[in-house]
Design an enzyme around this catalytic site. Structure first.
Site: not given
Length: 389
Positions: A77, A142
Site C-alpha cells: 500500500d 502499513e
C-alpha cells in the site's frame, strides 16, 4: 531495463492506496510460487476496509535440524498522491527522467519489494537447495491503521508455532545513497488524549467559572520540561510532544468548559509504556486537575543489537558499495514493531527516503541494482553461515 526495474514499475502502476492492494500480491505470488514458495493469503478486516496479506514460505533443503528462516517484510500500500496535477507525470504511471524512476511508491516501498524478489530469484538460481528457509510477509495496511495487516499475520504465525530468525523490512532507510543507513531498532509510540474539565462561563465573570486551559497549562509545561530518561547507546532520550490542543466554543466571550490535549511519547528501551503512564497520571493528580485520559499504545520499542543479521547486512553493503553503514533507531514506527515480537533479529534497509510521501516521489535508478545486490549478498552470507553450522 533490469528485471528489478521492470517489476518495480509493474508494482508502481497499480494504484494501491491503503487498504487497496490493486493486484500487487497476486503479481508477487505469481513470481514466488514457481520458485517453490507456498503462498498463503491471510486477508483480514471488515468489508469496508479489507486488507490484503500474503505469507509466502519456501522450506530449506530437507533433513537435519529445523532450518533457520529469513523473512522479507514489506507493504504494497501507498499513501494518497495528493493533487495529481501537481505531479510532473501521473503518479501511477512509472516515468523515467534525469536518471530517476518517478511514481507513488517508488521509494516507499515498491522498489524494495521488487529488489528482494529478484534477489531471491538470483539466489535460488545459484543455490537451488539453500540451508535456510525463506519467507515473505507482505500487507496492504502499513500506511494506514496497521490493525489488519502485519499484526494479524504475526499473530497467526505465533498461534501455529512458526519460528522466524531474521527479518529484513524494506523500508526506505537510506539518506543519500542506498546502504548508508539501516535501522536496527525503532522507538515505541504511546499516545494520550487528555480532557481537562472546568466550568464554562462568561469571560467577564471568571469567579463564576473555572478555566480548564489555565488549569492545564502548568501541568503541560511540566510535562514538556520533564526528562523521561537519558536514552542509551542505541536510542535518543524519550520525547513527549503535544500534537493538538482544542478548547473553547469559538466565541470570544466564553470561558470553555473543557480543553482536549493530544500528545505522544516516542520512547526508548529505557522506559516502559506502563511506567510513562504512571508518571503522567501522578503529575496530573499532583496539579489537582479534574481530567480523563485515554491511552493508545502504537508499538513497543525494539532493538536488534549487533549480531548475525546486522553483521551480514553491514558486510553486504560494504562489499557492494564500499560504504560503512550507520546503524540508527531514529524516525517513525514501522511494521518491524510487530515482527520483533516473534523474531529476535529485525533490521530495516531500503533506498533513500528524501521523497517518500511527497509529490514526485522517486528513486535514483543507479540505486536500484545495488539494493538488489545487497539483499542477495545478505542471503548468500546467512545461507553460508547456516550451511557451515
Amino acid at each position: 531495463m533490469s528485471r528489478t526495474l521492470i517489476l518495480a514499475e509493474q508494482l508502481i502502476s497499480r494504484p494501491s492506496v491503503t487498504p487497496e492492494d490493486a493486484g500487487c500480491l497476486e503479481l508477487l505470488a505469481g513470481r514466488l510460487a514457481p520458485l517453490g514458495f507456498t503462498c498463503e493469503r491471510m486477508d483480514s478486516g471488515p468489508d469496508s476496509f479489507r486488507v490484503s496479506n500474503l505469507w509466502a514460505r519456501r522450506a530449506a533443503a530437507g533433513g537435519g535440524a529445523p532450518a533457520r528462516t529469513l523473512v522479507f517484510a514489506g507493504h504494497t500500500d501507498v499513501v494518497p498522491t495528493g493533487p495529481p496535477e501537481q505531479w510532473s507525470s501521473p503518479p501511477f504511471t512509472p516515468s523515467h527522467r534525469d536518471g530517476r524512476l518517478y511514481g507513488r511508491g517508488a521509494s516507499d516501498m515498491k522498489t524494495s519489494i521488487a529488489a528482494f524478489v529478484v534477489a531471491v530469484e538470483e539466489f535460488l538460481a545459484a543455490t537451488p537447495e539453500p540451508a535456510i528457509a525463506l519467507a515473505f510477509l507482505l500487507t496492504s495496511d502499513e500506511e494506514g491503521p496497521s490493525v489488519d495487516g502485519t499484526k494479524v499475520v504475526v499473530e497467526q504465525l505465533a498461534a501455529r508455532g512458526e519460528t522466524l530468525d531474521w527479518c529484513i523490512v524494506g523500508e526506505p532507510t537510506s539518506v543519500r545513497k542506498t546502504g548508508d543507513m539501516i535501522k536496527n531498532g525503532r522507538r515505541g509510540t504511546l499516545s494520550g488524549k487528555l480532557t481537562v474539565r472546568g466550568i464554562q462561563g462568561h469571560i467577564a465573570y471568571p469567579q463564576l467559572a473555572r478555566n480548564p486551559i489555565h488549569q492545564a497549562l502548568p501541568a503541560l509545561a511540566e510535562l514538556a520540561a520533564t526528562e523521561w530518561d537519558r536514552g542509551n547507546d542505541f536510542f535518543p532520550p524519550t520525547s513527549w510532544q503535544i500534537s493538538n490542543i482544542h478548547g473553547g466554543t469559538g466565541a470570544t466571550n466564553v470561558i470553555p468548559g473543557t480543553v482536549v490535549v493530544d500528545f505522544n511519547f516516542r520512547f526508548c528501551t529505557e522506559s516502559t509504556a506502563e511506567g510513562l503512564k504512571t508518571r503522567v497520571h501522578n503529575l496530573l493528580d499532583r496539579h489537582g486537575l479534574e481530567y480523563d485520559l485515554t491511552w493508545t499504545l502504537g508499538g513497543q520499542p525494539f532493538l536488534t543489537t549487533p549480531g548475525e543479521l546486522v553483521a551480514a547486512v553491514q558486510q553486504a553493503i560494504t562489499d557492494e558499495t564500499g560504504i560503512t553503514t550507520e546503524l540508527s533507531t531514529t524516525g517513525g514506527t514501522s511494521d518491524g514493531r510487530f515482527i520483533a515480537r516473534v523474531c529476535p533479529q529485525v533490521i530495516e534497509l531500503g533506498p533513500p527516503n528524501a521523497t517518500i510521501h511527497k509529490i514526485d516521489e522517486h528513486v535514483v535508478i543507479a540505486d536500484v541494482e545495488p539494493l538488489k545486490n545487497i539483499y542477495r549478498r545478505t542471503l548468500e552470507r546467512l545461507n553460508a553461515q547456516a550451511a557451515a553450522a
